[in-house]
Design an enzyme around this catalytic site. Structure first.
Site: not given
Length: 216
Positions: A8-9
């Site tokens: 995940f960013d």
């Protein structure tokens, strides 16, 4: 495709932080009489802090180094103040997606160009810190996105085959970094929609995290 891990960013992907960064900077710029607007902010979306600040020093050189540094420092402190006071919204679908992945025992990590203390602050504030196996932050890499280093580090930690690892990103630089790392990426655009060329570097562009589970 069955994915066995997710990267995940954070900014603009897990949290609606981009608008907070912009509004904090705009508030300080207005107070200092510096011409600043959303268009300028968007120009550096997904770029590392250091690169943004270097550009501000160039753009506002006529105001003097001290004034520009004060703008940068005060904007940063104002942003932290807003983060700490809970002025950041979770993006739609975060809880549902995390629950879905946990049900399937899919490991997940955060790989963000932000500083670790900010990542931890936001995750803790929203009781999410324990839901990620690890964090890869600006402190762990020499080069920011669009360089693939941060995603290669996250992938190394996970140890899953690249083709079975999924990256979730909202920005152009993030997608470019994922593409360069040769890891599949889904884009969930935040403030800027992708060009056709950028969209081709993804396995899909969706409107929210609610649309990610069907990809599995």
């Amino acid at each position: 495709m069955n994915y066995s891990a997710v990267i995940f960013d954070m900014d603009g992907l897990l949290f609606d932080t981009e608008i907070v960064y912009y509004e904090a900077s705009q508030a300080i710029a207005d107070k200092m009489g510096i011409p600043y607007d959303k268009e300028l902010y968007l120009r550096f979306l997904g770029v590392s802090d250091e690169e943004v600040w270097a550009n501000y020093h160039e753009i506002y050189a006529e105001y003097g180094e001290e004034t520009v540094q004060a703008f940068i420092d005060d904007s940063y402190q104002e942003t932290l103040r807003r983060f700490a006071s809970g002025q950041v919204q979770l993006k739609p679908g975060v809880h549902e997606l995390l629950a879905f992945l946990e049900e399937k025992n899919v490991p997940k990590v955060v790989a963000s160009s932000n500083k670790r203390k900010i990542i931890e602050l936001l995750l803790e504030k929203n009781n999410l810190l324990h839901r990620f196996e690890t964090i890869v932050s600006a402190e762990n890499v020499e080069r920011a996105k669009p360089d693939p280093e941060i995603f290669l580090q996250a992938h190394k930690y996970l140890g899953t085959p690249k083709e079975q690892t999924l990256i979730l990103e909202d920005s152009q630089n993030g997608v470019l970094a994922a593409f360069a790392a040769e890891i599949p990426v889904v884009m969930i655009p935040d403030l800027l929609s992708p060009s056709k060329e950028l969209a081709k570097k993804t396995i899909g562009v969706v409107s929210s995290l609610h649309e990610v589970p069907p990809i599995f």
